[in-house]
Design a protein around this motif. Sequence first.
Motif, PDB file in Angstrom:
ATOM      1  N   GLY A 100       0.792  -1.223   0.000  1.00 60.73           N
ATOM      2  CA  GLY A 100       0.000   0.000   0.000  1.00 60.73           C
ATOM      3  C   GLY A 100       0.824   1.273   0.000  1.00 60.73           C
ATOM      4  N   ARG A 101       2.111   1.144   0.321  1.00 65.94           N
ATOM      5  CA  ARG A 101       2.987   2.320   0.335  1.00 65.94           C
ATOM      6  C   ARG A 101       3.838   2.415  -0.937  1.00 65.94           C
ATOM      7  NH1 ARG A 101       6.567   1.710   5.419  1.00 65.94           N
ATOM      8  NH2 ARG A 101       7.354   3.732   4.665  1.00 65.94           N
ATOM      9  N   TYR A 102       4.095   1.258  -1.551  1.00 61.19           N
ATOM     10  CA  TYR A 102       4.936   1.197  -2.746  1.00 61.19           C
ATOM     11  C   TYR A 102       4.280   0.260  -3.760  1.00 61.19           C
ATOM     12  CZ  TYR A 102       8.358   2.906   0.638  1.00 61.19           C
ATOM     13  OH  TYR A 102       8.987   3.635   1.606  1.00 61.19           O
ATOM     14  N   VAL A 103       4.642   0.443  -5.027  1.00 59.66           N
ATOM     15  CA  VAL A 103       4.277  -0.542  -6.043  1.00 59.66           C
ATOM     16  C   VAL A 103       5.216  -1.730  -5.858  1.00 59.66           C
ATOM     17  CG1 VAL A 103       4.169  -1.052  -8.508  1.00 59.66           C
ATOM     18  CG2 VAL A 103       3.450   1.195  -7.668  1.00 59.66           C
ATOM     19  N   LEU A 104       4.665  -2.907  -5.652  1.00 57.64           N
ATOM     20  CA  LEU A 104       5.467  -4.102  -5.383  1.00 57.64           C
ATOM     21  C   LEU A 104       5.339  -5.076  -6.551  1.00 57.64           C
ATOM     22  CD1 LEU A 104       4.614  -4.742  -1.605  1.00 57.64           C
ATOM     23  CD2 LEU A 104       6.459  -3.349  -2.586  1.00 57.64           C
ATOM     24  N   VAL A 105       6.493  -5.518  -7.031  1.00 57.11           N
ATOM     25  CA  VAL A 105       6.551  -6.360  -8.229  1.00 57.11           C
ATOM     26  C   VAL A 105       7.424  -7.578  -7.960  1.00 57.11           C
ATOM     27  CG1 VAL A 105       7.335  -6.456 -10.638  1.00 57.11           C
ATOM     28  CG2 VAL A 105       6.241  -4.369  -9.761  1.00 57.11           C
ATOM     29  N   ILE A 106       6.978  -8.728  -8.445  1.00 57.09           N
ATOM     30  CA  ILE A 106       7.824  -9.928  -8.504  1.00 57.09           C
ATOM     31  C   ILE A 106       8.367 -10.018  -9.916  1.00 57.09           C
ATOM     32  CG2 ILE A 106       7.780 -12.453  -8.644  1.00 57.09           C
ATOM     33  CD1 ILE A 106       7.844 -11.701  -5.822  1.00 57.09           C
ATOM     34  N   LEU A 107       9.664 -10.254 -10.042  1.00 57.28           N
ATOM     35  CA  LEU A 107      10.312 -10.390 -11.340  1.00 57.28           C
ATOM     36  C   LEU A 107      11.187 -11.637 -11.290  1.00 57.28           C
ATOM     37  CD1 LEU A 107      10.844  -9.199 -14.131  1.00 57.28           C
ATOM     38  CD2 LEU A 107      12.547  -7.691 -13.107  1.00 57.28           C
ATOM     39  N   THR A 108      10.726 -12.720 -11.912  1.00 52.44           N
ATOM     40  CA  THR A 108      11.397 -14.004 -11.791  1.00 52.44           C
ATOM     41  C   THR A 108      11.605 -14.662 -13.148  1.00 52.44           C
ATOM     42  OG1 THR A 108      11.205 -16.245 -10.855  1.00 52.44           O
ATOM     43  CG2 THR A 108       9.147 -15.116 -11.344  1.00 52.44           C
ATOM     44  N   ASN A 109      12.695 -15.405 -13.270  1.00 51.38           N
ATOM     45  CA  ASN A 109      12.938 -16.195 -14.474  1.00 51.38           C
ATOM     46  C   ASN A 109      12.061 -17.438 -14.529  1.00 51.38           C
ATOM     47  OD1 ASN A 109      14.857 -14.595 -15.701  1.00 51.38           O
ATOM     48  ND2 ASN A 109      16.618 -15.817 -15.088  1.00 51.38           N
ATOM     49  N   ASN A 110      11.392 -17.760 -13.428  1.00 48.13           N
ATOM     50  CA  ASN A 110      10.491 -18.905 -13.421  1.00 48.13           C
ATOM     51  C   ASN A 110       9.293 -18.645 -14.337  1.00 48.13           C
ATOM     52  OD1 ASN A 110      11.952 -20.343 -11.508  1.00 48.13           O
ATOM     53  ND2 ASN A 110      10.824 -19.485  -9.789  1.00 48.13           N
ATOM     54  N   SER A 111       8.607 -19.723 -14.682  1.00 50.73           N
ATOM     55  CA  SER A 111       7.340 -19.551 -15.382  1.00 50.73           C
ATOM     56  C   SER A 111       6.372 -18.834 -14.450  1.00 50.73           C
ATOM     57  CB  SER A 111       6.761 -20.906 -15.790  1.00 50.73           C
ATOM     58  OG  SER A 111       6.340 -21.631 -14.642  1.00 50.73           O
ATOM     59  N   ARG A 112       5.449 -18.087 -15.022  1.00 46.35           N
ATOM     60  CA  ARG A 112       4.473 -17.376 -14.192  1.00 46.35           C
ATOM     61  C   ARG A 112       3.597 -18.387 -13.448  1.00 46.35           C
ATOM     62  NH1 ARG A 112      -0.331 -14.343 -14.230  1.00 46.35           N
ATOM     63  NH2 ARG A 112      -0.085 -12.350 -13.138  1.00 46.35           N
ATOM     64  N   GLU A 113       3.333 -19.526 -14.078  1.00 50.97           N
ATOM     65  CA  GLU A 113       2.532 -20.565 -13.427  1.00 50.97           C
ATOM     66  C   GLU A 113       3.193 -21.032 -12.138  1.00 50.97           C
ATOM     67  OE1 GLU A 113       0.849 -25.111 -14.266  1.00 50.97           O
ATOM     68  OE2 GLU A 113       2.225 -24.161 -15.681  1.00 50.97           O
ATOM     69  N   ILE A 131       3.084  -9.488 -11.157  1.00 55.62           N
ATOM     70  CA  ILE A 131       3.943 -10.684 -11.072  1.00 55.62           C
ATOM     71  C   ILE A 131       4.409 -11.000 -12.487  1.00 55.62           C
ATOM     72  CG2 ILE A 131       4.038 -13.142 -10.510  1.00 55.62           C
ATOM     73  CD1 ILE A 131       1.803 -12.536  -8.397  1.00 55.62           C
ATOM     74  N   VAL A 132       5.708 -10.862 -12.697  1.00 57.20           N
ATOM     75  CA  VAL A 132       6.298 -11.032 -14.028  1.00 57.20           C
ATOM     76  C   VAL A 132       7.115 -12.315 -14.052  1.00 57.20           C
ATOM     77  CG1 VAL A 132       7.826 -10.037 -15.766  1.00 57.20           C
ATOM     78  CG2 VAL A 132       6.396  -8.536 -14.351  1.00 57.20           C
ATOM     79  N   GLY A 133       6.729 -13.233 -14.935  1.00 56.12           N
ATOM     80  CA  GLY A 133       7.501 -14.445 -15.172  1.00 56.12           C
ATOM     81  C   GLY A 133       8.198 -14.366 -16.509  1.00 56.12           C
ATOM     82  N   ARG A 134       8.841 -15.447 -16.884  1.00 49.49           N
ATOM     83  CA  ARG A 134       9.638 -15.388 -18.121  1.00 49.49           C
ATOM     84  C   ARG A 134       8.785 -15.185 -19.370  1.00 49.49           C
ATOM     85  NH1 ARG A 134      11.025 -20.778 -16.499  1.00 49.49           N
ATOM     86  NH2 ARG A 134       9.613 -22.312 -17.386  1.00 49.49           N
ATOM     87  N   GLU A 135       7.481 -15.512 -19.273  1.00 44.86           N
ATOM     88  CA  GLU A 135       6.622 -15.320 -20.441  1.00 44.86           C
ATOM     89  C   GLU A 135       6.493 -13.851 -20.825  1.00 44.86           C
ATOM     90  OE1 GLU A 135       5.235 -19.002 -18.218  1.00 44.86           O
ATOM     91  OE2 GLU A 135       5.840 -16.956 -17.694  1.00 44.86           O
ATOM     92  N   GLN A 136       6.712 -12.967 -19.885  1.00 39.70           N
ATOM     93  CA  GLN A 136       6.605 -11.531 -20.167  1.00 39.70           C
ATOM     94  C   GLN A 136       7.949 -10.920 -20.594  1.00 39.70           C
ATOM     95  OE1 GLN A 136       4.928 -12.776 -17.112  1.00 39.70           O
ATOM     96  NE2 GLN A 136       3.325 -13.014 -18.635  1.00 39.70           N
ATOM     97  N   MET A 137       8.992 -11.738 -20.638  1.00 36.95           N
ATOM     98  CA  MET A 137      10.327 -11.246 -20.973  1.00 36.95           C
ATOM     99  C   MET A 137      10.696 -11.624 -22.412  1.00 36.95           C
ATOM    100  SD  MET A 137      12.426 -12.485 -17.585  1.00 36.95           S
ATOM    101  CE  MET A 137      11.812 -12.230 -15.924  1.00 36.95           C
ATOM    102  N   LYS A 138      11.471 -10.766 -23.033  1.00 32.94           N
ATOM    103  CA  LYS A 138      12.036 -11.105 -24.338  1.00 32.94           C
ATOM    104  C   LYS A 138      13.243 -12.021 -24.174  1.00 32.94           C
ATOM    105  CE  LYS A 138      10.511  -6.774 -26.471  1.00 32.94           C
ATOM    106  NZ  LYS A 138      10.948  -5.487 -27.065  1.00 32.94           N
ATOM    107  N   ALA A 139      13.917 -11.911 -23.038  1.00 33.06           N
ATOM    108  CA  ALA A 139      15.055 -12.774 -22.708  1.00 33.06           C
ATOM    109  C   ALA A 139      15.149 -12.841 -21.190  1.00 33.06           C
ATOM    110  CB  ALA A 139      16.353 -12.222 -23.296  1.00 33.06           C
ATOM    111  N   LEU A 140      15.684 -13.941 -20.676  1.00 28.17           N
ATOM    112  CA  LEU A 140      15.775 -14.157 -19.240  1.00 28.17           C
ATOM    113  C   LEU A 140      16.827 -13.261 -18.599  1.00 28.17           C
ATOM    114  CD1 LEU A 140      15.739 -18.077 -19.279  1.00 28.17           C
ATOM    115  CD2 LEU A 140      13.816 -16.571 -18.764  1.00 28.17           C
ATOM    116  N   LYS A 141      16.661 -12.979 -17.305  1.00 30.53           N
ATOM    117  CA  LYS A 141      17.756 -12.346 -16.564  1.00 30.53           C
ATOM    118  C   LYS A 141      19.005 -13.222 -16.721  1.00 30.53           C
ATOM    119  CE  LYS A 141      15.321 -12.324 -12.647  1.00 30.53           C
ATOM    120  NZ  LYS A 141      14.946 -12.123 -11.221  1.00 30.53           N
ATOM    121  N   PRO A 142      20.171 -12.624 -16.986  1.00 30.52           N
ATOM    122  CA  PRO A 142      20.605 -11.252 -16.731  1.00 30.52           C
ATOM    123  C   PRO A 142      20.218 -10.204 -17.771  1.00 30.52           C
ATOM    124  CG  PRO A 142      22.444 -12.515 -17.567  1.00 30.52           C
ATOM    125  CD  PRO A 142      21.303 -13.482 -17.387  1.00 30.52           C
TER     126      PRO A 142
END
Length: 213
Positions: A100-113, A131-142
Amino acid sequence: MSEVKGIMFDMDNTLLQSKIDFPAMKAEIYNYLSALHVFEDSFNVVDHTSSTLIEHARQKGISESSYEQLMKIAAKHELTGMEGAGLENGALELLQKLHGRYVLVILTNNSREAALKALNSTGIAPFFDLIVGREQMKALKPSPSGFEYVLDTYSGITRSAWISIGDSWIDGKASNDAGIPFISYGKKISFMKERRVNPVAAVEHLSELLDYL
């Protein structure tokens, strides 16, 4: 740092005590790619993670079907490892203070499922705005691709008003390349700098993150 408005969290071994067998995942991915003759003789697998092996293979031009098979290998390990995953010490208390004080995001190389399964089973999914999984990425972290996805989603928040936190050098590299201040969790600054990552801080306990907000 500028006034923080949003926080991007890595998931495994940052918020969740992951049970994913990362060495087994890496070994299976490496063996699959070796059979495709992706690696040159001088390739040093020790310096790589599963995600960087996959990205190396993509740069070498593997087929879409081979890439899909790599995703199936990763997903198999992820879903198995999410069974009974617990929270890192202080994770729930931290999220309760931040929500409620900040926008909170998960950013993971895992599948969103797999991410949703773990976050729902531990009861912390409702704390997150995205919640961002690898499906939302063009390439995985790094690669910074996932960070850029978040920045595009919240275009009203400048890069300098975000911070990210993670336990791996690939989190830090992606954050650095996206221009997002990075805080190392559980790894000393010297460890990160050896891997050409420049954190703005390092914390041993999640509660210490509050000192940088």
